[in-house]
Write a protein that holds these residues in place. Structure first.
Motif, short mmCIF file in Angstrom:
data_model
loop_
_atom_site.label_atom_id
_atom_site.label_comp_id
_atom_site.label_asym_id
_atom_site.label_seq_id
_atom_site.Cartn_x
_atom_site.Cartn_y
_atom_site.Cartn_z
N ILE A 1 0.76 -1.15 -0.17
CA ILE A 1 0.00 0.13 0.19
C ILE A 1 0.87 1.49 -0.19
N ALA A 2 2.05 1.13 0.73
CA ALA A 2 2.85 2.29 0.76
C ALA A 2 3.51 2.79 -0.64
N SER A 3 3.66 1.77 -1.44
CA SER A 3 4.19 1.97 -2.86
C SER A 3 3.11 2.70 -3.69
N TYR A 4 1.71 1.95 -3.70
CA TYR A 4 0.63 2.29 -4.35
C TYR A 4 0.69 3.97 -3.98
N ASN A 5 0.75 4.18 -2.53
CA ASN A 5 0.43 5.60 -2.44
C ASN A 5 1.47 6.58 -2.98
N THR A 6 2.62 6.36 -3.04
CA THR A 6 3.69 6.81 -3.60
C THR A 6 3.26 7.21 -5.15
N LEU A 7 2.85 6.32 -5.84
CA LEU A 7 2.31 6.11 -7.14
C LEU A 7 0.99 6.80 -7.40
N ILE A 8 0.22 6.83 -6.41
CA ILE A 8 -1.18 7.58 -6.56
C ILE A 8 -0.74 9.07 -6.45
N ASN A 9 0.06 9.18 -5.44
CA ASN A 9 0.40 10.71 -5.11
C ASN A 9 1.10 11.16 -6.53
N TRP A 10 1.74 10.48 -7.03
CA TRP A 10 2.67 10.92 -8.40
C TRP A 10 1.67 11.30 -9.45
N HIS A 11 0.53 10.48 -9.76
CA HIS A 11 -0.35 10.64 -10.60
C HIS A 11 -1.32 11.96 -10.35
N PHE A 12 -1.44 12.33 -9.11
CA PHE A 12 -2.28 13.32 -8.62
C PHE A 12 -1.32 14.43 -8.66
N LYS A 13 -0.17 14.59 -8.47
CA LYS A 13 0.69 15.73 -8.83
C LYS A 13 0.74 16.02 -10.12
N GLU A 14 0.77 15.01 -11.13
CA GLU A 14 0.88 15.27 -12.73
C GLU A 14 -0.41 15.71 -13.05
N GLY A 15 -1.57 15.81 -12.16
CA GLY A 15 -2.75 16.16 -12.51
C GLY A 15 -3.50 15.31 -13.22
N LYS A 16 -3.29 13.97 -12.99
CA LYS A 16 -3.72 12.77 -13.56
C LYS A 16 -4.80 12.14 -13.06
N LEU A 17 -5.88 12.50 -12.53
CA LEU A 17 -6.64 12.04 -11.51
C LEU A 17 -7.29 10.56 -11.97
N GLU A 18 -7.56 10.53 -13.19
CA GLU A 18 -8.19 9.18 -13.67
C GLU A 18 -7.05 8.15 -13.52
N LYS A 19 -5.92 8.20 -13.60
CA LYS A 19 -4.94 7.28 -13.52
C LYS A 19 -4.71 6.96 -11.96
N ALA A 20 -5.03 8.06 -11.21
CA ALA A 20 -4.99 8.04 -9.74
C ALA A 20 -5.85 7.13 -9.14
N TYR A 21 -7.26 7.30 -9.73
CA TYR A 21 -8.20 6.53 -9.23
C TYR A 21 -8.21 4.96 -9.56
N ASN A 22 -7.50 4.85 -11.00
CA ASN A 22 -7.46 3.66 -11.40
C ASN A 22 -6.61 2.82 -10.65
N LEU A 23 -5.58 3.30 -10.30
CA LEU A 23 -4.41 2.83 -9.51
C LEU A 23 -4.97 2.39 -8.19
N LEU A 24 -5.75 3.45 -7.44
CA LEU A 24 -6.44 2.89 -6.32
C LEU A 24 -7.26 1.90 -6.43
N GLY A 25 -7.90 1.60 -7.73
CA GLY A 25 -8.78 0.41 -7.91
C GLY A 25 -7.99 -0.69 -7.88
#
Length: 472
Positions: free
Chosen positions: A307-331
């Motif tokens: 989960i910590a690694s996913y958090n890192t990557l989700i945060n990266w997507h958000f910072k890139e402004g890619k909300l959909e990718k962030a949500y997909n990764l969360l899924g």
DNA sequence: GTAGGGTTAG
């Protein structure tokens, strides 16, 4: 009476010895295979191996059951581990010192001091004498529960009972002191031990470096880091990760990356932990390409992401402004059975706020509260983004309706109020921050606010010029 | 059986 010849007698003897040798060898093999399955958390397969063994006439011994206990404690929990004791009894095998030490470790891992103490009692009832590891584990458990005095009493007991402390005893003691806020004492103990000829391990240095990292004591860490090299002790991935984290935490990105390159050139395989540390720092400092390269490496290696690694990557997507990718990764994380934690929710709320989606962010914040998470950081993200988006009065409402605040909360409000030249309120907030013991931060606008309000004598704080057209 | 990663402000 059956008469057997001399030759037959020898034959029977040899076959019995052979059988015993075979049995001994096979149980050993069985244990190796059960241990390897338990280590990779494949408990069902470990149980199947056990059944296969019994079918083939290979009986499990106390070692087999001890391995299973450790596995169950690690994968399922203490109760599941303890249950194995009943199976041992059914098989006519008595638990030994290792059995109880493993159970005490299992109880400690899940933070159950009561179970840990129960295991010590049960051990004593059975006439098993606890060894240094039983006491090490109990001391660790007391420290973990924040009961430092009792933990230290266990250390004294080790000495009183004339049990020789091992390297890990001192490591657990130093770590426990650090984690409970006695970093100075831990450091003094460490230096005293060194004067008495104690040779620290890399683990000991890692513990101390981590403690100093929490205090953001960059110089202290670098001193320890140099000392390791001077003493010729080989640093490991944990040493490098800790040193990097400290650099990044104090915004010394250049120094942090230098350590990363040293780690790389030293041939250290940088693992998931170091990857996450680096990616997070690169994302935070806006080094997009470098972050992408590191993420590509993470994916190429095929780490088993947690989960910590996913958090890192989700945060990266958000910072890139890619909300959909962030949500997909969360899924993806959720479909893999990983539970979202406080970081996941905070990252989501921050991401939503940064995208200007305050309604959803606020709903998620209250959802987070009902789930029982500590929402301080998430609430700070919400307040800070509201301020930056110009909704400062709403941010103040949120601030006033909550008793969760720290220097970050005040910092956001004071800085943004000052930017809007609302110095009186900014000064009031800043003073209440200092009075409440939240700490002080260095910021241009905060100093402006204080100086302008005349609340404190000029020169007490970092003084900057005040706009000439300013009036209260 | 002891050590490390991931979130906010300036």
């Amino acid at each position: 009476m059956i008469i057997v010849s001399e030759e037959e007698r020898y034959g029977l003897l040899i076959s019995a010895v052979m059988r015993r040798m075979c049995l001994g060898l096979s149980t050993k093999l069985l244990n190796i295979s059960v241990a390897s399955l338990c280590r990779t958390r494949q408990l069902e397969k470990a149980e199947a191996a056990l059944i296969d063994g019994i079918r083939l006439g290979v009986l499990p011994d106390v070692v087999t059951y001890n391995i299973l206990i450790t596995g169950y404690c690690q994968v399922v929990g203490f109760d599941a581990g303890y249950h194995v004791i009943h199976r041992m009894k059914e098989a006519g095998i008595n638990p030994n010192l290792i059995t109880y030490n493993s159970l005490m470790a299992g109880a400690t891992r899940q933070g159950s001091l009561a179970c840990c103490l129960d295991m010590l009692d049960e051990m004593l009832d059975r006439g098993i004498v606890p060894d240094v590891w039983s006491y090490n584990t109990l001391m660790h458990c007391f420290f973990k529960m924040g009961r430092s005095d009792e933990a230290y009493r266990i250390f004294s007991e080790i000495l009183l009972k004339n049990i020789s402390p091992c390297q890990a005893t001192y490591n657990i003691l130093i770590n426990g002191l650090c984690k409970n806020g006695y970093i100075k004492n831990a450091m003094m103990l460490f230096r005293n031990l060194q004067r008495q000829g104690y040779v620290p391990q890399i683990v000991t240095y890692n513990i101390l470096m981590n403690a100093l990292c929490k205090l953001k004591r960059w110089k202290g860490i670098m001193r320890l880091f140099d000392e390791i090299r001077e003493l010729g002790i080989a640093p490991n991935a944990i040493t490098y990760t800790t040193a990097m984290k400290c650099c990044f935490g104090s915004r010394r990105y250049k120094e942090g990356l230098q350590i990363f390159f040293e780690m790389k050139s030293g041939g250290y395989a940088y693992d998931l932990f170091s990857c996450c540390t680096i990616v997070a720092a690169l994302v935070k400092s806006g080094r997009r390409l470098a972050a992408e390269r590191c993420i590509a490496h993470m994916i190429k290696i095929g780490y088993d992401l947690d989960i910590a690694s996913y958090n890192t990557l989700i945060n990266w997507h958000f910072k890139e402004g890619k909300l959909e990718k962030a949500y997909n990764l969360l899924g993806v994380a959720e479909s893999r059975g990983l539970d979202c934690d406080i970081y996941t929710h905070t990252i989501l709320i921050d991401g939503l706020c940064k995208a200007g989606n305050f309604d959803v962010a606020e709903r998620h914040l209250s959802h987070m509260k009902t789930m029982g998470f500590n929402c301080l950081v998430a609430s700070n993200c919400f307040i800070n983004s509201l301020c930056k988006a110009g909704y400062i009065d709403y941010a103040l409402q949120v601030f006033n309706s909550s008793d969760m605040r720290d220097s970050c909360t005040y910092s956001s409000l004071v800085n943004n109020l000052s930017k809007q030249r609302r110095y009186r309120l900014a000064a009031q907030l800043m003073l209440s921050c200092i009075r409440s013991g939240c700490g002080y931060w260095h910021a241009k606008h905060s100093a402006e606010a204080l100086n302008a309000s005349g609340s404190v004598p000029m020169g007490s704080y970092h003084v900057v010029s005040i706009p000439s057209d300013f009036s209260l």
